[in-house]
Scaffold this motif. Structure first.
Motif, mmCIF file in Angstrom:
data_model
loop_
_atom_site.group_PDB
_atom_site.id
_atom_site.type_symbol
_atom_site.label_atom_id
_atom_site.label_comp_id
_atom_site.label_asym_id
_atom_site.label_seq_id
_atom_site.Cartn_x
_atom_site.Cartn_y
_atom_site.Cartn_z
ATOM 1 N N ILE A 1 0.833 -1.198 0.000
ATOM 2 C CA ILE A 1 0.000 0.000 0.000
ATOM 3 C C ILE A 1 0.871 1.254 0.000
ATOM 4 O O ILE A 1 2.086 1.189 0.154
ATOM 5 C CB ILE A 1 -0.963 -0.001 1.207
ATOM 6 C CG1 ILE A 1 -0.185 -0.097 2.520
ATOM 7 C CG2 ILE A 1 -1.953 -1.150 1.093
ATOM 8 C CD1 ILE A 1 -1.073 -0.077 3.753
ATOM 9 N N GLU A 2 0.227 2.390 -0.149
ATOM 10 C CA GLU A 2 0.938 3.651 -0.339
ATOM 11 C C GLU A 2 1.892 3.964 0.801
ATOM 12 O O GLU A 2 2.984 4.494 0.586
ATOM 13 C CB GLU A 2 -0.057 4.789 -0.523
ATOM 14 C CG GLU A 2 0.598 6.133 -0.840
ATOM 15 C CD GLU A 2 -0.417 7.225 -1.116
ATOM 16 O OE1 GLU A 2 0.006 8.384 -1.251
ATOM 17 O OE2 GLU A 2 -1.620 6.919 -1.185
ATOM 18 N N LYS A 3 1.511 3.640 2.044
ATOM 19 C CA LYS A 3 2.357 3.995 3.175
ATOM 20 C C LYS A 3 3.693 3.249 3.152
ATOM 21 O O LYS A 3 4.618 3.617 3.874
ATOM 22 C CB LYS A 3 1.641 3.747 4.502
ATOM 23 C CG LYS A 3 1.428 2.297 4.868
ATOM 24 C CD LYS A 3 0.731 2.172 6.220
ATOM 25 C CE LYS A 3 0.524 0.717 6.623
ATOM 26 N NZ LYS A 3 -0.161 0.590 7.921
ATOM 27 N N ASP A 4 3.811 2.222 2.307
ATOM 28 C CA ASP A 4 5.057 1.470 2.198
ATOM 29 C C ASP A 4 5.976 1.986 1.093
ATOM 30 O O ASP A 4 7.066 1.443 0.888
ATOM 31 C CB ASP A 4 4.763 -0.014 1.939
ATOM 32 C CG ASP A 4 4.015 -0.665 3.086
ATOM 33 O OD1 ASP A 4 4.136 -0.175 4.221
ATOM 34 O OD2 ASP A 4 3.310 -1.659 2.847
ATOM 35 N N HIS A 5 5.576 3.026 0.377
ATOM 36 C CA HIS A 5 6.366 3.491 -0.762
ATOM 37 C C HIS A 5 7.725 4.058 -0.346
ATOM 38 O O HIS A 5 8.656 4.115 -1.141
ATOM 39 C CB HIS A 5 5.585 4.523 -1.570
ATOM 40 C CG HIS A 5 4.453 3.925 -2.348
ATOM 41 N ND1 HIS A 5 3.636 4.664 -3.182
ATOM 42 C CD2 HIS A 5 3.994 2.641 -2.422
ATOM 43 C CE1 HIS A 5 2.723 3.875 -3.721
ATOM 44 N NE2 HIS A 5 2.915 2.655 -3.281
ATOM 45 N N GLY A 6 7.833 4.489 0.926
ATOM 46 C CA GLY A 6 9.122 4.970 1.400
ATOM 47 C C GLY A 6 10.210 3.917 1.355
ATOM 48 O O GLY A 6 11.402 4.244 1.350
ATOM 49 N N PHE A 7 9.817 2.657 1.298
ATOM 50 C CA PHE A 7 10.772 1.552 1.147
ATOM 51 C C PHE A 7 11.607 1.746 -0.109
ATOM 52 O O PHE A 7 12.782 1.367 -0.164
ATOM 53 C CB PHE A 7 9.992 0.239 1.080
ATOM 54 C CG PHE A 7 10.834 -1.000 1.056
ATOM 55 C CD1 PHE A 7 11.341 -1.541 2.233
ATOM 56 C CD2 PHE A 7 11.120 -1.631 -0.131
ATOM 57 C CE1 PHE A 7 12.109 -2.689 2.218
ATOM 58 C CE2 PHE A 7 11.887 -2.784 -0.163
ATOM 59 C CZ PHE A 7 12.381 -3.315 1.021
ATOM 60 N N PHE A 8 11.011 2.369 -1.136
ATOM 61 C CA PHE A 8 11.691 2.573 -2.415
ATOM 62 C C PHE A 8 12.256 3.985 -2.553
ATOM 63 O O PHE A 8 13.305 4.172 -3.168
ATOM 64 C CB PHE A 8 10.711 2.322 -3.570
ATOM 65 C CG PHE A 8 10.151 0.931 -3.589
ATOM 66 C CD1 PHE A 8 10.822 -0.095 -4.243
ATOM 67 C CD2 PHE A 8 8.969 0.631 -2.940
ATOM 68 C CE1 PHE A 8 10.321 -1.385 -4.257
ATOM 69 C CE2 PHE A 8 8.454 -0.655 -2.937
ATOM 70 C CZ PHE A 8 9.136 -1.672 -3.596
#
Length: 289
Positions: A105-112
């Protein structure tokens, strides 16, 4: 024989540092448990270090921001180490290629997008459609409130047939968000493997997250560690693999197995259940306090 304790203070003097889980131990995904916060504050006040060790699939700064929003005080912990930190290192090292299909989900985009200094010069990681991918990054379902692993069967089978590896950024199978139980990336990775695929793990119970935590804590080789968690297959299995003592929080994911009082696990039910899981935590407690 696992000893049931009523508080962390009963045993804390024997340890220099805690690896403490978050969901189910310190908070329920929405608000902190005041008794757990107080227990960690007291451990630090007596000179211990607290590492909040979580299988959250995001870099630790996002976990810290979430803790701040919940109102977890900064004096309850020394550092936060996430599965996302360890998995991010593997991703930028090319563990599943440079062109990846991301499930999450969007909140995990910081992983990239939040690239650590150590990987500033690494070749970029590109998120692409599944048909163009060299590998898969799983941080959780696209719709964590409604989807199950079975919803991914057709896409996963096609990826398995192509030989795509999956990097699992969160080995947890499920977590409880308030009163709602949701599937995590670990459930997707487990299902992917059941179809014949290859999955790579970097959070609990696997060694990389513990290695990272110890390096950051900077304690000597004789430091005495204690792991606290409600995940029998992650927190407790990880502690056993690391050769360290553990406290199993029975009032978390497995609360229904130990009687009607979540604060007081039934001493007659605990040994049989632990035996069925093949685990022997050093201690057990209803709730961290």
């Amino acid at each position: 024989m696992t000893r049931i304790i009523s508080s962390l203070a009963e045993v804390s003097a024997s340890y220099d540092a805690l690896f403490c889980d978050l969901w189910g131990c310190l908070h329920n995904g929405k608000q902190p448990f005041p008794a757990a916060v107080a227990a960690l504050q007291a451990f630090r006040a007596q000179g211990g270090q607290v590492c909040l060790m979580t299988n959250a699939p995001r870099p630790n700064q996002y976990v810290i921001a979430q803790l701040d929003r919940m109102g977890v005080p900064r004096d309850a912990w020394d550092l936060v180490v996430s599965s996302g930190d360890a998995a991010q290192d593997a991703m930028f090292a090319g563990a599943v290629g440079r062109n990846v299909w991301h499930i999450g989900i969007e909140k995990d985009h910081g992983f990239f997008t939040d690239i650590p200094d150590a990987h500033r010069d690494a070749a970029p990681i590109r998120r692409v459609p599944l048909e163009q991918a060299e590998g898969i990054i799983a941080s959780g379902p696209f719709d964590e409130l409604n989807e199950t692993p079975e919803d991914y069967r057709d896409r996963f089978q096609g990826a398995v047939d192509r030989g795509l590896p999956m990097l699992c950024a969160n080995p947890d199978i499920v977590v409880d968000m308030g009163e709602t139980r949701i599937y995590c990336a670990g459930a997707l990775a487990d299902f992917y493997q059941s179809l014949g695929g290859t999955a790579l793990y970097y959070g609990k119970p696997h060694a990389p997250i513990y290695d990272r935590a110890r390096a950051l804590m900077g304690l000597g080789p004789d430091a005495r560690y204690l792991a606290v968690g409600d995940g029998i297959a992650t927190d407790i299995a990880g502690a056993e693999a690391q050769g360290i003592d553990s406290i199993f929080v029975t009032g978390g994911l497995a609360a229904d197995a130990f009687g009607p009082d979540v604060e007081q696990p039934d001493a007659g039910m605990l040994p049989e259940w632990l035996g069925s899981q093949g685990r022997a935590p050093t201690f057990a407690i209803g709730r961290l306090r």
